[in-house]
Design a protein around this motif. Structure first.
Motif, PDB file in Angstrom:
ATOM      1  N   UNK A 248       0.823  -1.201   0.000  1.00  0.00           N
ATOM      2  CA  UNK A 248       0.000   0.000   0.000  1.00  0.00           C
ATOM      3  C   UNK A 248       0.861   1.258   0.000  1.00  0.00           C
ATOM      4  N   UNK A 249       1.998   1.201   0.683  1.00  0.00           N
ATOM      5  CA  UNK A 249       2.918   2.357   0.654  1.00  0.00           C
ATOM      6  C   UNK A 249       3.493   2.550  -0.740  1.00  0.00           C
ATOM      7  N   UNK A 250       3.857   1.440  -1.394  1.00  0.00           N
ATOM      8  CA  UNK A 250       4.430   1.520  -2.735  1.00  0.00           C
ATOM      9  C   UNK A 250       3.415   2.069  -3.731  1.00  0.00           C
ATOM     10  N   UNK A 251       2.194   1.562  -3.684  1.00  0.00           N
ATOM     11  CA  UNK A 251       1.175   2.054  -4.617  1.00  0.00           C
ATOM     12  C   UNK A 251       0.750   3.473  -4.242  1.00  0.00           C
ATOM     13  N   UNK A 252       0.902   3.835  -2.974  1.00  0.00           N
ATOM     14  CA  UNK A 252       0.603   5.202  -2.552  1.00  0.00           C
ATOM     15  C   UNK A 252       1.588   6.214  -3.100  1.00  0.00           C
ATOM     16  N   UNK A 253       2.777   5.753  -3.494  1.00  0.00           N
ATOM     17  CA  UNK A 253       3.786   6.635  -4.081  1.00  0.00           C
ATOM     18  C   UNK A 253       3.550   6.926  -5.553  1.00  0.00           C
TER      19      UNK A 253
ATOM     20  N   UNK B  72       1.961   8.740  -8.328  1.00  0.00           N
ATOM     21  CA  UNK B  72       1.240   9.977  -8.617  1.00  0.00           C
ATOM     22  C   UNK B  72       1.425  10.279 -10.088  1.00  0.00           C
ATOM     23  N   UNK B  73       0.805  11.330 -10.555  1.00  0.00           N
ATOM     24  CA  UNK B  73       0.928  11.693 -11.957  1.00  0.00           C
ATOM     25  C   UNK B  73       2.396  11.864 -12.340  1.00  0.00           C
ATOM     26  N   UNK B  74       2.884  11.018 -13.232  1.00  0.00           N
ATOM     27  CA  UNK B  74       4.250  11.056 -13.763  1.00  0.00           C
ATOM     28  C   UNK B  74       5.333  10.833 -12.711  1.00  0.00           C
ATOM     29  N   UNK B  75       4.966  10.447 -11.503  1.00  0.00           N
ATOM     30  CA  UNK B  75       5.957  10.131 -10.467  1.00  0.00           C
ATOM     31  C   UNK B  75       5.686   8.702 -10.021  1.00  0.00           C
ATOM     32  N   UNK B  76       6.512   7.780 -10.515  1.00  0.00           N
ATOM     33  CA  UNK B  76       6.302   6.369 -10.235  1.00  0.00           C
ATOM     34  C   UNK B  76       7.597   5.787  -9.687  1.00  0.00           C
ATOM     35  N   UNK B  77       7.498   5.087  -8.579  1.00  0.00           N
ATOM     36  CA  UNK B  77       8.659   4.392  -8.031  1.00  0.00           C
ATOM     37  C   UNK B  77       8.771   3.044  -8.744  1.00  0.00           C
ATOM     38  N   UNK B  78       9.571   3.006  -9.811  1.00  0.00           N
ATOM     39  CA  UNK B  78       9.764   1.773 -10.580  1.00  0.00           C
ATOM     40  C   UNK B  78      10.783   0.893  -9.875  1.00  0.00           C
ATOM     41  N   UNK B  79      10.537  -0.393  -9.910  1.00  0.00           N
ATOM     42  CA  UNK B  79      11.414  -1.353  -9.238  1.00  0.00           C
ATOM     43  C   UNK B  79      11.759  -2.498 -10.179  1.00  0.00           C
ATOM     44  N   UNK B  80      12.937  -3.076  -9.997  1.00  0.00           N
ATOM     45  CA  UNK B  80      13.273  -4.320 -10.670  1.00  0.00           C
ATOM     46  C   UNK B  80      12.790  -5.447  -9.774  1.00  0.00           C
ATOM     47  N   UNK B  81      11.963  -6.317 -10.329  1.00  0.00           N
ATOM     48  CA  UNK B  81      11.323  -7.380  -9.566  1.00  0.00           C
ATOM     49  C   UNK B  81      11.901  -8.718 -10.007  1.00  0.00           C
ATOM     50  N   UNK B  82      12.191  -9.590  -9.056  1.00  0.00           N
ATOM     51  CA  UNK B  82      12.640 -10.939  -9.395  1.00  0.00           C
ATOM     52  C   UNK B  82      11.664 -11.960  -8.826  1.00  0.00           C
ATOM     53  N   UNK B  83      11.334 -12.922  -9.654  1.00  0.00           N
ATOM     54  CA  UNK B  83      10.474 -14.037  -9.269  1.00  0.00           C
ATOM     55  C   UNK B  83      11.317 -15.287  -9.478  1.00  0.00           C
ATOM     56  N   UNK B  84      11.607 -15.993  -8.405  1.00  0.00           N
ATOM     57  CA  UNK B  84      12.507 -17.148  -8.472  1.00  0.00           C
ATOM     58  C   UNK B  84      11.775 -18.424  -8.107  1.00  0.00           C
ATOM     59  N   UNK B  85      11.919 -19.435  -8.959  1.00  0.00           N
ATOM     60  CA  UNK B  85      11.421 -20.771  -8.669  1.00  0.00           C
ATOM     61  C   UNK B  85      12.532 -21.487  -7.912  1.00  0.00           C
ATOM     62  N   UNK B  86      12.209 -22.050  -6.735  1.00  0.00           N
ATOM     63  CA  UNK B  86      13.220 -22.596  -5.831  1.00  0.00           C
ATOM     64  C   UNK B  86      13.206 -24.122  -5.822  1.00  0.00           C
ATOM     65  N   UNK B  87      14.376 -24.710  -5.533  1.00  0.00           N
ATOM     66  CA  UNK B  87      14.445 -26.159  -5.358  1.00  0.00           C
ATOM     67  C   UNK B  87      14.281 -26.496  -3.871  1.00  0.00           C
ATOM     68  N   UNK B  88      14.459 -27.769  -3.533  1.00  0.00           N
ATOM     69  CA  UNK B  88      14.228 -28.195  -2.147  1.00  0.00           C
ATOM     70  C   UNK B  88      15.237 -27.636  -1.160  1.00  0.00           C
ATOM     71  N   UNK B  89      16.373 -27.135  -1.647  1.00  0.00           N
ATOM     72  CA  UNK B  89      17.341 -26.507  -0.749  1.00  0.00           C
ATOM     73  C   UNK B  89      17.161 -24.984  -0.716  1.00  0.00           C
ATOM     74  N   UNK B  90      16.055 -24.480  -1.240  1.00  0.00           N
ATOM     75  CA  UNK B  90      15.680 -23.063  -1.266  1.00  0.00           C
ATOM     76  C   UNK B  90      16.594 -22.218  -2.162  1.00  0.00           C
ATOM     77  N   UNK B  91      17.270 -22.858  -3.114  1.00  0.00           N
ATOM     78  CA  UNK B  91      18.114 -22.141  -4.070  1.00  0.00           C
ATOM     79  C   UNK B  91      17.319 -21.854  -5.337  1.00  0.00           C
ATOM     80  N   UNK B  92      17.559 -20.701  -5.940  1.00  0.00           N
ATOM     81  CA  UNK B  92      16.850 -20.322  -7.162  1.00  0.00           C
ATOM     82  C   UNK B  92      17.324 -21.207  -8.313  1.00  0.00           C
TER      83      UNK B  92
END
Length: 154
Positions: free
Chosen positions: A85-90, A92-112
């Motif tokens: 909610x804080x991120x989406x609250x930021x 505004x018109x032409x002011x966007x907090x862009x982020x690099x997002x990573x989505x990792x599929x993990x194995x049984x040892x929690x490694x990507x």
């Protein structure tokens, strides 16, 4: 099969990865636990062309601009959990907090094992699912991210 007395190891590359063990990191917002991720797709627009003096009576088809779909993330609502909610609250018109997002599929040892990296993602929409007085389900929220591209790495 004859047993030669040695322990045989199972080739882990023979089995598909389960889809239930993954993690999502939203840039500077941090790692957030989601229960569902969807929309990881890339598509190319089709360009068709036929020259007027061509002997073939079919059109040529070739790849055009690349399109990526929005990413949908779902999670349960927790007490004192207001990062999204804080991120989406930021936004505004032409002011966007862009982020690099990573989505990792993990194995049984929690490694990507496979990672999808989204470039310049920003929260396009957040929705809270309805509440029911006679329901027995978790309160959920859905975040939709717009982004400018996906890179896949292993």
């Amino acid at each position: 099969m004859a047993d030669n007395g040695s322990a045989q190891s199972q080739d882990t590359k023979m089995w598909p990865l389960p889809s239930f063990h993954f993690k999502v990191t939203l840039g500077s917002v941090g790692e957030i636990s989601f229960s569902e991720v969807s929309g990881l797709e890339t598509e190319f627009e089709e360009i068709t062309y036929r020259a007027g003096d061509s002997n073939d009576f079919t059109k040529l088809k070739m790849p055009g601009l690349k399109k990526v779909s929005d990413i949908t993330l779902k999670k349960g609502i927790f007490v004192s959990d207001s990062q999204l909610w804080k991120w989406i609250g930021n936004v505004n018109m032409n002011i966007i907090q862009r982020e690099n997002v990573t989505i990792s599929l993990l194995d049984e040892s929690h490694s990507a094992v496979k990672t999808w990296s989204l470039t310049n993602a920003w929260p396009k929409k957040i929705t809270v699912e309805g509440f029911k007085a006679d329901g027995n389900s978790v309160a959920m929220e859905t975040l939709i991210l717009a982004h400018e591209g996906i890179q896949i790495s292993e």
